[in-house]
Design a protein around this motif. Structure first.
Motif, PDB file in Angstrom:
ATOM      1  N   UNK A   1     -12.472  12.415 -68.168  1.00  0.00           N
ATOM      2  CA  UNK A   1     -12.966  13.193 -67.036  1.00  0.00           C
ATOM      3  C   UNK A   1     -14.473  13.099 -66.987  1.00  0.00           C
ATOM      4  N   UNK A   2     -15.017  12.981 -65.789  1.00  0.00           N
ATOM      5  CA  UNK A   2     -16.457  12.898 -65.625  1.00  0.00           C
ATOM      6  C   UNK A   2     -16.843  12.744 -64.168  1.00  0.00           C
ATOM      7  N   UNK A   3     -18.055  12.269 -63.962  1.00  0.00           N
ATOM      8  CA  UNK A   3     -18.603  12.085 -62.627  1.00  0.00           C
ATOM      9  C   UNK A   3     -18.761  10.599 -62.345  1.00  0.00           C
ATOM     10  N   UNK A   4     -18.323  10.175 -61.167  1.00  0.00           N
ATOM     11  CA  UNK A   4     -18.471   8.777 -60.777  1.00  0.00           C
ATOM     12  C   UNK A   4     -19.956   8.501 -60.574  1.00  0.00           C
ATOM     13  N   UNK A   5     -20.481   7.543 -61.320  1.00  0.00           N
ATOM     14  CA  UNK A   5     -21.895   7.200 -61.214  1.00  0.00           C
ATOM     15  C   UNK A   5     -22.115   5.879 -60.491  1.00  0.00           C
TER      16      UNK A   5
ATOM     17  N   UNK B   1     -17.829   5.956 -64.718  1.00  0.00           N
ATOM     18  CA  UNK B   1     -17.966   7.401 -64.749  1.00  0.00           C
ATOM     19  C   UNK B   1     -18.614   7.818 -66.051  1.00  0.00           C
ATOM     20  N   UNK B   2     -19.340   8.911 -65.969  1.00  0.00           N
ATOM     21  CA  UNK B   2     -20.030   9.446 -67.141  1.00  0.00           C
ATOM     22  C   UNK B   2     -19.394  10.788 -67.481  1.00  0.00           C
ATOM     23  N   UNK B   3     -18.973  10.931 -68.738  1.00  0.00           N
ATOM     24  CA  UNK B   3     -18.349  12.174 -69.183  1.00  0.00           C
ATOM     25  C   UNK B   3     -19.425  13.243 -69.392  1.00  0.00           C
ATOM     26  N   UNK B   4     -18.988  14.488 -69.570  1.00  0.00           N
ATOM     27  CA  UNK B   4     -19.931  15.584 -69.787  1.00  0.00           C
ATOM     28  C   UNK B   4     -20.760  15.398 -71.052  1.00  0.00           C
TER      29      UNK B   4
ATOM     30  N   UNK C   1     -20.507   6.661 -71.052  1.00  0.00           N
ATOM     31  CA  UNK C   1     -20.248   5.895 -69.836  1.00  0.00           C
ATOM     32  C   UNK C   1     -18.971   5.094 -69.999  1.00  0.00           C
ATOM     33  N   UNK C   2     -18.046   5.297 -69.084  1.00  0.00           N
ATOM     34  CA  UNK C   2     -16.780   4.573 -69.075  1.00  0.00           C
ATOM     35  C   UNK C   2     -16.739   3.650 -67.869  1.00  0.00           C
ATOM     36  N   UNK C   3     -16.101   2.506 -68.030  1.00  0.00           N
ATOM     37  CA  UNK C   3     -15.846   1.590 -66.920  1.00  0.00           C
ATOM     38  C   UNK C   3     -14.335   1.468 -66.765  1.00  0.00           C
ATOM     39  N   UNK C   4     -13.844   1.707 -65.563  1.00  0.00           N
ATOM     40  CA  UNK C   4     -12.420   1.562 -65.266  1.00  0.00           C
ATOM     41  C   UNK C   4     -12.245   0.421 -64.281  1.00  0.00           C
ATOM     42  N   UNK C   5     -11.402  -0.536 -64.641  1.00  0.00           N
ATOM     43  CA  UNK C   5     -11.107  -1.696 -63.813  1.00  0.00           C
ATOM     44  C   UNK C   5      -9.834  -1.417 -63.034  1.00  0.00           C
TER      45      UNK C   5
ATOM     46  N   UNK D   1     -19.590   7.982 -55.213  1.00  0.00           N
ATOM     47  CA  UNK D   1     -20.469   8.331 -56.324  1.00  0.00           C
ATOM     48  C   UNK D   1     -20.732   9.830 -56.253  1.00  0.00           C
ATOM     49  N   UNK D   2     -20.753  10.472 -57.415  1.00  0.00           N
ATOM     50  CA  UNK D   2     -20.959  11.915 -57.486  1.00  0.00           C
ATOM     51  C   UNK D   2     -19.676  12.722 -57.518  1.00  0.00           C
TER      52      UNK D   2
END
Length: 178
Positions: free
Chosen positions: A42-46, A59-62, A66-70, A90-91
């Motif tokens: 869970x996080x915010x789309x950056x 997305x960046x978690x709290x 930083x995660x990358x989802x393909x 984003x956001x």
């Protein structure tokens, strides 16, 4: 004349082989992702990149990871389903579920995206799920999203809790790792 035929044949072979090499260069999911495991983040789309053969969501978690989802489907396939640049902007606060990278890096191939509403009591949108056993139940509990995108369901928080109770930790509502 014979030289022309050989040249045209050579050009045809070269074109065929160059197309074939592009197809061979494309990878299968099990080569990079553990298709037997699932991770929820869970996080915010950056950032996002909508392209072929795969689109990517960052997305960046709290806690700052930083995660990358393909995406599995190509951008062309997603666009045919109704996706566009503003589908997951984003956001946006999201929870993404997918198959984690085999090398342990924070990369995954997404299966499902849940976009949170403005507050904890607001409805959520769930994208994806494919042939997951919970998809028919989610459709029964919710409604199609107003955005017209196929495979998008709008759910009230109580419906998300019902899915958790009925299906456990095998959807986008899965418990987050501690």
């Amino acid at each position: 004349m014979k030289f022309f035929r050989v040249t045209r044949f050579s050009a045809t072979c070269a074109a065929f082989l160059s197309c074939g090499s592009a197809a061979l260069a494309h990878h299968a999911a099990p080569a990079f992702f553990d298709v037997r495991a699932t991770v929820s983040v869970e996080g915010t789309v950056t950032a996002h990149r909508l392209s072929n053969p795969h689109s990517y969501f960052r997305l960046t978690t709290d806690d700052g990871v930083d995660w990358a989802f393909e995406s599995g489907p190509s951008w062309t396939a997603l666009a045919k389903l109704g996706w566009n640049e503003s589908t997951v902007p984003n956001g946006a606060r999201v929870r993404m579920t997918g198959n984690p990278a085999l090398n342990g890096r924070p990369i995954a191939r997404y299966q499902t995206i849940m976009v949170h509403g403005a507050d904890s009591g607001a409805s959520v949108m769930i994208f994806g799920g494919g042939r997951a056993p919970w998809v028919p139940r989610a459709r029964a509990l919710g409604s199609d999203c107003d955005n017209g995108i196929e495979a998008c369901v709008m759910l009230e928080p109580s419906a998300v809790q019902t899915l958790q109770a009925e299906f456990g930790d095998n959807g986008v509502w899965s418990a987050l790792p501690q």
